[in-house]
Design a protein around this motif. Structure first.
Motif, PDB file in Angstrom:
ATOM      1  N   LEU A  64      -2.511 -30.770 -30.799  1.00  0.00           N
ATOM      2  CA  LEU A  64      -3.423 -31.645 -30.076  1.00  0.00           C
ATOM      3  C   LEU A  64      -4.679 -31.909 -30.898  1.00  0.00           C
ATOM      4  O   LEU A  64      -5.288 -30.987 -31.452  1.00  0.00           O
ATOM      5  CB  LEU A  64      -3.817 -31.006 -28.747  1.00  0.00           C
ATOM      6  CG  LEU A  64      -4.716 -31.839 -27.819  1.00  0.00           C
ATOM      7  CD1 LEU A  64      -4.001 -33.093 -27.338  1.00  0.00           C
ATOM      8  CD2 LEU A  64      -5.181 -30.997 -26.633  1.00  0.00           C
ATOM      9  N   THR A  65      -5.069 -33.190 -30.982  1.00  0.00           N
ATOM     10  CA  THR A  65      -6.308 -33.566 -31.655  1.00  0.00           C
ATOM     11  C   THR A  65      -7.161 -34.399 -30.706  1.00  0.00           C
ATOM     12  O   THR A  65      -6.721 -34.780 -29.618  1.00  0.00           O
ATOM     13  CB  THR A  65      -6.040 -34.397 -32.928  1.00  0.00           C
ATOM     14  OG1 THR A  65      -5.619 -35.719 -32.542  1.00  0.00           O
ATOM     15  CG2 THR A  65      -4.970 -33.754 -33.795  1.00  0.00           C
ATOM     16  N   ASP A  84       0.676 -42.142 -25.144  1.00  0.00           N
ATOM     17  CA  ASP A  84       1.952 -42.674 -25.621  1.00  0.00           C
ATOM     18  C   ASP A  84       2.651 -41.675 -26.534  1.00  0.00           C
ATOM     19  O   ASP A  84       3.882 -41.525 -26.486  1.00  0.00           O
ATOM     20  CB  ASP A  84       1.742 -43.992 -26.379  1.00  0.00           C
ATOM     21  CG  ASP A  84       1.427 -45.167 -25.451  1.00  0.00           C
ATOM     22  OD1 ASP A  84       1.649 -45.027 -24.231  1.00  0.00           O
ATOM     23  OD2 ASP A  84       0.950 -46.202 -25.950  1.00  0.00           O
ATOM     24  N   GLU A  85       1.881 -40.979 -27.358  1.00  0.00           N
ATOM     25  CA  GLU A  85       2.475 -39.985 -28.246  1.00  0.00           C
ATOM     26  C   GLU A  85       3.059 -38.824 -27.447  1.00  0.00           C
ATOM     27  O   GLU A  85       4.128 -38.296 -27.775  1.00  0.00           O
ATOM     28  CB  GLU A  85       1.432 -39.472 -29.235  1.00  0.00           C
ATOM     29  CG  GLU A  85       2.001 -38.606 -30.343  1.00  0.00           C
ATOM     30  CD  GLU A  85       3.020 -39.348 -31.205  1.00  0.00           C
ATOM     31  OE1 GLU A  85       4.177 -38.876 -31.299  1.00  0.00           O
ATOM     32  OE2 GLU A  85       2.655 -40.390 -31.787  1.00  0.00           O
ATOM     33  N   ILE A  86       2.372 -38.417 -26.399  1.00  0.00           N
ATOM     34  CA  ILE A  86       2.873 -37.338 -25.554  1.00  0.00           C
ATOM     35  C   ILE A  86       4.178 -37.756 -24.880  1.00  0.00           C
ATOM     36  O   ILE A  86       5.145 -36.975 -24.820  1.00  0.00           O
ATOM     37  CB  ILE A  86       1.824 -36.951 -24.489  1.00  0.00           C
ATOM     38  CG1 ILE A  86       0.551 -36.417 -25.161  1.00  0.00           C
ATOM     39  CG2 ILE A  86       2.400 -35.926 -23.521  1.00  0.00           C
ATOM     40  CD1 ILE A  86       0.747 -35.194 -26.019  1.00  0.00           C
ATOM     41  N   LEU A  87       4.238 -38.959 -24.369  1.00  0.00           N
ATOM     42  CA  LEU A  87       5.457 -39.444 -23.726  1.00  0.00           C
ATOM     43  C   LEU A  87       6.595 -39.560 -24.729  1.00  0.00           C
ATOM     44  O   LEU A  87       7.750 -39.239 -24.421  1.00  0.00           O
ATOM     45  CB  LEU A  87       5.191 -40.793 -23.057  1.00  0.00           C
ATOM     46  CG  LEU A  87       4.209 -40.756 -21.874  1.00  0.00           C
ATOM     47  CD1 LEU A  87       3.902 -42.166 -21.391  1.00  0.00           C
ATOM     48  CD2 LEU A  87       4.752 -39.897 -20.737  1.00  0.00           C
ATOM     49  N   MET A  88       6.290 -39.994 -25.949  1.00  0.00           N
ATOM     50  CA  MET A  88       7.297 -40.065 -27.002  1.00  0.00           C
ATOM     51  C   MET A  88       7.828 -38.669 -27.326  1.00  0.00           C
ATOM     52  O   MET A  88       9.034 -38.478 -27.533  1.00  0.00           O
ATOM     53  CB  MET A  88       6.703 -40.712 -28.254  1.00  0.00           C
ATOM     54  CG  MET A  88       7.725 -41.032 -29.334  1.00  0.00           C
ATOM     55  SD  MET A  88       6.953 -41.710 -30.839  1.00  0.00           S
ATOM     56  CE  MET A  88       6.072 -43.111 -30.126  1.00  0.00           C
ATOM     57  N   ALA A  89       6.925 -37.703 -27.368  1.00  0.00           N
ATOM     58  CA  ALA A  89       7.332 -36.324 -27.641  1.00  0.00           C
ATOM     59  C   ALA A  89       8.264 -35.803 -26.553  1.00  0.00           C
ATOM     60  O   ALA A  89       9.283 -35.166 -26.835  1.00  0.00           O
ATOM     61  CB  ALA A  89       6.092 -35.438 -27.750  1.00  0.00           C
ATOM     62  N   LYS A 100      -7.131 -37.850 -20.601  1.00  0.00           N
ATOM     63  CA  LYS A 100      -5.948 -38.662 -20.293  1.00  0.00           C
ATOM     64  C   LYS A 100      -4.670 -37.951 -20.739  1.00  0.00           C
ATOM     65  O   LYS A 100      -3.655 -37.988 -20.036  1.00  0.00           O
ATOM     66  CB  LYS A 100      -6.060 -40.028 -20.953  1.00  0.00           C
ATOM     67  CG  LYS A 100      -7.120 -40.926 -20.323  1.00  0.00           C
ATOM     68  CD  LYS A 100      -7.134 -42.295 -20.998  1.00  0.00           C
ATOM     69  CE  LYS A 100      -8.188 -43.197 -20.363  1.00  0.00           C
ATOM     70  NZ  LYS A 100      -8.225 -44.541 -21.016  1.00  0.00           N
ATOM     71  N   VAL A 101      -4.730 -37.307 -21.895  1.00  0.00           N
ATOM     72  CA  VAL A 101      -3.581 -36.548 -22.370  1.00  0.00           C
ATOM     73  C   VAL A 101      -3.288 -35.375 -21.445  1.00  0.00           C
ATOM     74  O   VAL A 101      -2.130 -35.107 -21.093  1.00  0.00           O
ATOM     75  CB  VAL A 101      -3.816 -36.059 -23.814  1.00  0.00           C
ATOM     76  CG1 VAL A 101      -2.796 -34.987 -24.197  1.00  0.00           C
ATOM     77  CG2 VAL A 101      -3.736 -37.223 -24.788  1.00  0.00           C
ATOM     78  N   LEU A 102      -4.315 -34.682 -21.010  1.00  0.00           N
ATOM     79  CA  LEU A 102      -4.134 -33.544 -20.107  1.00  0.00           C
ATOM     80  C   LEU A 102      -3.528 -33.996 -18.786  1.00  0.00           C
ATOM     81  O   LEU A 102      -2.659 -33.314 -18.223  1.00  0.00           O
ATOM     82  CB  LEU A 102      -5.471 -32.849 -19.876  1.00  0.00           C
ATOM     83  CG  LEU A 102      -6.105 -32.194 -21.107  1.00  0.00           C
ATOM     84  CD1 LEU A 102      -7.516 -31.718 -20.786  1.00  0.00           C
ATOM     85  CD2 LEU A 102      -5.259 -31.036 -21.616  1.00  0.00           C
TER      86      LEU A 102
END
Length: 348
Positions: free
Chosen positions: A82-83, A89-94, A127-129
């Motif tokens: 995490l940065t 979108d990157e989290i969903l792709m992962a 938002k990522v959390l």
């Protein structure tokens, strides 16, 4: 006395494998004892996106292919680093990749290769959390403040107060793992938390207190982060791990470094325990008369928290007195394993 014990094959829920020759070296020790492992993303070039995670996984599988057939049954479970600029979108792709199972939070400059870590969690990563909470992907936390004005022995407890408690209030159903929990405060927080909170516990934090680092001189191979704590904290960790409580599970945080990187004027943090991890955990559980709970801690609790099927294969551990070598070598690499020079009563 029992001459052997057979348990469901364990998982290592916190593991560093490195890359290149080091990867080939240490993976052989891991696959002898573990069916799966959560692979840490803090390489010298951090694994900050799904493309890099897939490539790293491919390199692990390639290394695995060099190992003889009866030791090749192993699944690497990848993580993202995490940065402050990680996107939803990157989290969903992962998540969609099927190979990334968690996201790792390193506070900036808190530990090895954390230079790209998060500076402001709530400002930059909310938002990522929220996305992680919604898709039920665990957030793995190196729970130490990186403020060097805070005493190194207090950094975990301060982080819990300043970051994790507010994080839990804002994201009540976010799955959180406090990695390598090392304090009474950390254990107590997990006990007081809802079902979405868990912690991994290393062998070094249960076997030793901070005195070992300075016993007979400075001993760099016992230096890790979080640093070893006092005897009070060690005892709390042992009690938690051996209790059978489902919120605590095995994570070695095995972190290999060549001797030259450990034995110098600014040695790297990390203990290498993959060489004999299960033997070390067996010692811990036997010393307090709780061998019956080892399988839960090593094989069940982590899989259950990650919603993974429990392993089908088994591992037999034998009562066999053995001396941990002072050094193990591969090509031009030399690693000192945890508990070097000590006599253990169990082996695989």
């Amino acid at each position: 006395m029992s001459k052997s014990i057979t348990i469901v094959m364990p998982d290592d829920m916190h593991l560093h494998l490195r890359h290149s020759d080091m990867l080939d070296f240490v993976l052989r020790d891991t696959v002898k004892q573990f069916a799966r492992a959560i692979i840490m993303p803090n390489l010298s070039v951090p694994i900050i996106n799904t493309k890099l995670a897939v490539a790293y996984r491919d390199s692990i599988l390639n290394s695995l292919g060099k190992i003889r057939g009866d030791l090749r049954c192993f699944e690497p479970l990848m993580t993202l680093y995490l940065t402050d600029t990680t996107t939803t979108d990157e989290i969903l792709m992962a998540k969609e990749s099927g190979v990334v199972f968690a996201v790792k939070l390193y506070p900036n400059s808190a530990t090895t290769n954390s230079h790209a870590g998060v500076v402001d969690l709530f400002k930059n990563c909310s938002k990522v959390l929220d996305t992680l909470q919604r898709i039920k992907m665990p957030l793995l936390i190196h729970a130490e403040v990186s403020d060097h004005r805070v005493d190194i022995f207090d950094r975990e407890s301060v982080y819990i107060d300043k970051v994790i408690i507010p994080l839990r209030e804002k994201f009540p159903e976010l799955k959180i793992v406090i990695e390598h929990v090392s304090t009474k405060e950390g254990v107590d927080y997990v006990y007081s938390s809802p079902e979405y909170t868990a912690a991994t516990i290393t062998p070094q934090h249960m076997l030793y207190n901070r005195n070992i680092i300075f016993s007979g001189g400075l001993r760099p191979h016992y230096y890790c982060l979080p640093i070893l704590k006092s005897e009070l904290h060690r005892e709390y960790l042992v009690k938690a791990a051996t209790s059978g409580d489902k919120r605590f599970f095995l994570g070695t945080d095995s972190a290999p470094h060549d001797v030259k990187s450990k034995e110098n004027n600014c040695g790297c943090a990390g203990c290498y325990s993959s060489y004999n991890a299960i033997s070390l955990y067996m010692k811990i559980f036997e010393d307090v008369g709780c061998i019956s709970n080892l399988e839960k801690f090593a094989s069940f609790h982590g899989a259950d928290f990650y919603n993974l099927p429990r392993n089908k294969q088994t591992l037999t551990i034998y009562r066999n007195e053995n001396i941990v070598p002072d050094k193990i070598s591969f090509k031009n690499l030399n690693i000192v394993p945890l508990a070097y020079g000590e006599t253990l009563q169990w082996s695989i």
